[in-house]
Design a protein around this motif. Structure first.
Motif, mmCIF file in Angstrom:
data_model
loop_
_atom_site.group_PDB
_atom_site.id
_atom_site.type_symbol
_atom_site.label_atom_id
_atom_site.label_comp_id
_atom_site.label_asym_id
_atom_site.label_seq_id
_atom_site.Cartn_x
_atom_site.Cartn_y
_atom_site.Cartn_z
ATOM 1 N N PHE A 54 0.987 -1.207 0.016
ATOM 2 C CA PHE A 54 -0.071 0.119 0.027
ATOM 3 C C PHE A 54 0.832 1.064 0.317
ATOM 4 O O PHE A 54 1.939 1.462 0.837
ATOM 5 C CB PHE A 54 -0.777 -0.103 1.174
ATOM 6 C CG PHE A 54 -2.057 -1.042 1.322
ATOM 7 C CD1 PHE A 54 -1.885 -2.223 1.729
ATOM 8 C CD2 PHE A 54 -3.206 -0.585 0.437
ATOM 9 C CE1 PHE A 54 -2.866 -3.156 1.694
ATOM 10 C CE2 PHE A 54 -4.179 -1.458 0.702
ATOM 11 C CZ PHE A 54 -4.135 -2.641 0.961
ATOM 12 N N PHE A 55 0.859 2.111 -1.023
ATOM 13 C CA PHE A 55 1.368 3.279 -0.982
ATOM 14 C C PHE A 55 0.259 4.476 -0.725
ATOM 15 O O PHE A 55 -0.649 4.643 -1.099
ATOM 16 C CB PHE A 55 1.832 3.793 -2.374
ATOM 17 C CG PHE A 55 2.929 2.787 -2.736
ATOM 18 C CD1 PHE A 55 4.404 3.188 -2.356
ATOM 19 C CD2 PHE A 55 2.726 1.702 -3.244
ATOM 20 C CE1 PHE A 55 5.289 1.824 -2.822
ATOM 21 C CE2 PHE A 55 3.726 0.623 -3.670
ATOM 22 C CZ PHE A 55 5.045 1.019 -3.399
ATOM 23 N N ILE A 56 0.701 5.119 0.581
ATOM 24 C CA ILE A 56 -0.065 6.066 1.050
ATOM 25 C C ILE A 56 0.391 7.576 1.053
ATOM 26 O O ILE A 56 1.651 7.646 1.291
ATOM 27 C CB ILE A 56 -0.412 5.785 2.600
ATOM 28 C CG1 ILE A 56 -0.997 4.522 2.808
ATOM 29 C CG2 ILE A 56 -1.417 6.833 3.229
ATOM 30 C CD1 ILE A 56 -0.846 3.806 4.092
ATOM 31 N N VAL A 57 -0.201 8.563 0.609
ATOM 32 C CA VAL A 57 0.166 10.026 0.448
ATOM 33 C C VAL A 57 -0.853 10.877 1.233
ATOM 34 O O VAL A 57 -2.043 10.609 0.892
ATOM 35 C CB VAL A 57 0.511 10.323 -0.786
ATOM 36 C CG1 VAL A 57 0.832 11.909 -0.993
ATOM 37 C CG2 VAL A 57 1.234 9.624 -1.797
ATOM 38 N N GLY A 58 -0.594 11.481 2.220
ATOM 39 C CA GLY A 58 -1.083 12.355 2.941
ATOM 40 C C GLY A 58 -1.234 13.939 2.263
ATOM 41 O O GLY A 58 0.116 14.334 2.190
ATOM 42 N N VAL A 59 -2.196 14.556 2.019
ATOM 43 C CA VAL A 59 -2.075 15.977 1.577
ATOM 44 C C VAL A 59 -2.715 16.850 2.223
ATOM 45 O O VAL A 59 -3.809 16.513 2.651
ATOM 46 C CB VAL A 59 -2.316 16.179 -0.004
ATOM 47 C CG1 VAL A 59 -1.304 15.315 -1.091
ATOM 48 C CG2 VAL A 59 -3.637 15.552 -0.273
ATOM 49 N N ASP A 60 -2.434 18.051 2.241
ATOM 50 C CA ASP A 60 -3.090 19.168 2.961
ATOM 51 C C ASP A 60 -4.134 19.690 1.986
ATOM 52 O O ASP A 60 -3.764 20.201 0.722
ATOM 53 C CB ASP A 60 -2.277 20.561 3.615
ATOM 54 C CG ASP A 60 -1.431 19.742 4.634
ATOM 55 O OD1 ASP A 60 -2.006 18.833 5.245
ATOM 56 O OD2 ASP A 60 -0.394 20.379 4.886
ATOM 57 N N GLY A 61 -5.508 20.047 2.616
ATOM 58 C CA GLY A 61 -6.550 20.646 1.726
ATOM 59 C C GLY A 61 -7.000 20.208 0.475
ATOM 60 O O GLY A 61 -6.677 18.805 0.162
ATOM 61 N N HIS A 74 1.708 5.702 -8.836
ATOM 62 C CA HIS A 74 1.834 4.803 -10.228
ATOM 63 C C HIS A 74 3.319 5.126 -10.646
ATOM 64 O O HIS A 74 4.042 3.940 -10.816
ATOM 65 C CB HIS A 74 1.000 4.841 -11.299
ATOM 66 C CG HIS A 74 0.991 3.946 -12.148
ATOM 67 N ND1 HIS A 74 0.835 2.741 -12.269
ATOM 68 C CD2 HIS A 74 1.573 3.919 -13.686
ATOM 69 C CE1 HIS A 74 0.858 2.017 -13.401
ATOM 70 N NE2 HIS A 74 1.400 2.891 -14.149
ATOM 71 N N ALA A 75 3.667 6.270 -10.933
ATOM 72 C CA ALA A 75 5.241 6.580 -11.364
ATOM 73 C C ALA A 75 6.075 6.101 -10.400
ATOM 74 O O ALA A 75 7.294 5.223 -10.868
ATOM 75 C CB ALA A 75 5.709 7.993 -11.719
ATOM 76 N N LEU A 76 5.895 6.220 -8.974
ATOM 77 C CA LEU A 76 6.835 5.602 -8.050
ATOM 78 C C LEU A 76 6.930 4.515 -7.829
ATOM 79 O O LEU A 76 8.088 3.659 -8.003
ATOM 80 C CB LEU A 76 6.355 6.302 -6.639
ATOM 81 C CG LEU A 76 7.273 5.691 -5.500
ATOM 82 C CD1 LEU A 76 8.615 6.086 -5.617
ATOM 83 C CD2 LEU A 76 6.387 6.186 -4.119
ATOM 84 N N VAL A 77 5.723 3.606 -8.224
ATOM 85 C CA VAL A 77 5.878 2.056 -8.272
ATOM 86 C C VAL A 77 6.559 1.632 -9.449
ATOM 87 O O VAL A 77 7.238 0.526 -9.603
ATOM 88 C CB VAL A 77 4.520 1.575 -8.089
ATOM 89 C CG1 VAL A 77 4.384 -0.035 -8.348
ATOM 90 C CG2 VAL A 77 3.888 1.766 -6.818
ATOM 91 N N GLU A 78 6.191 2.330 -10.639
ATOM 92 C CA GLU A 78 7.036 1.786 -11.965
ATOM 93 C C GLU A 78 8.570 1.779 -11.613
ATOM 94 O O GLU A 78 9.301 1.161 -12.082
ATOM 95 C CB GLU A 78 6.534 2.680 -13.128
ATOM 96 C CG GLU A 78 5.208 2.074 -13.751
ATOM 97 C CD GLU A 78 4.839 2.969 -15.011
ATOM 98 O OE1 GLU A 78 5.190 4.068 -15.009
ATOM 99 O OE2 GLU A 78 3.961 2.235 -15.721
#
Length: 131
Positions: A54-61, A74-78
């Motif tokens: 699982f790749f999790i990204v938390g963003v503000d707003g 997806h680019a990171l996983v590739e």
């Protein structure tokens, strides 16, 4: 200004659910009608599952585009797939510094700066070749 928090830790489904609840729930001290309580709910958690990772990204707003973040994941996983040749949780656990190096090449100061796999992996491969 948004600063995505990226977590590269393999999580099971139950841990992912617990992590999501932990981020979405405001602390007890902010349950009043203060501005801090409303700031907690402006955060957004975006995740994508690839096999057992699982790749999790938390963003503000709400100013971040969810599809753009999913495209970044997806680019990171590739990129990780190209470097580790079919990445799995053991690759990340035993080569955490290399996974962070790849992530650091892609993200700088909370902004996505590079998504080209060759450009991201070039410094790491050069470093390995010279050692």
């Amino acid at each position: 200004t948004s600063y995505p928090l990226s977590v590269l830790i393999p999580l099971s489904s139950s841990l992912l659910f617990f992590f999501f609840l932990m981020i979405r729930r405001p602390p007890r001290s902010t349950l009043s009608s203060s501005s801090a309580a409303s700031d907690v709910y402006k955060r957004q958690v975006i995740y994508r599952r690839y096999a057992s990772l699982f790749f999790i990204v938390g963003v503000d707003g709400d100013d971040e585009n969810e599809l753009a973040i999913l495209e970044f994941i997806h680019a990171l996983v590739e990129t990780l797939d190209r470097y580790f040749e079919n990445v799995c949780e053991l690759d990340i656990m035993f080569n955490l510094e290399k996974a962070h190096f790849i992530l650091d090449e892609m993200v700088m100061n909370g902004c996505i700066v590079e998504t080209n796999k060759a450009n991201v992996l070039n410094p790491l491969l050069t470093m390995e070749k010279n050692t």
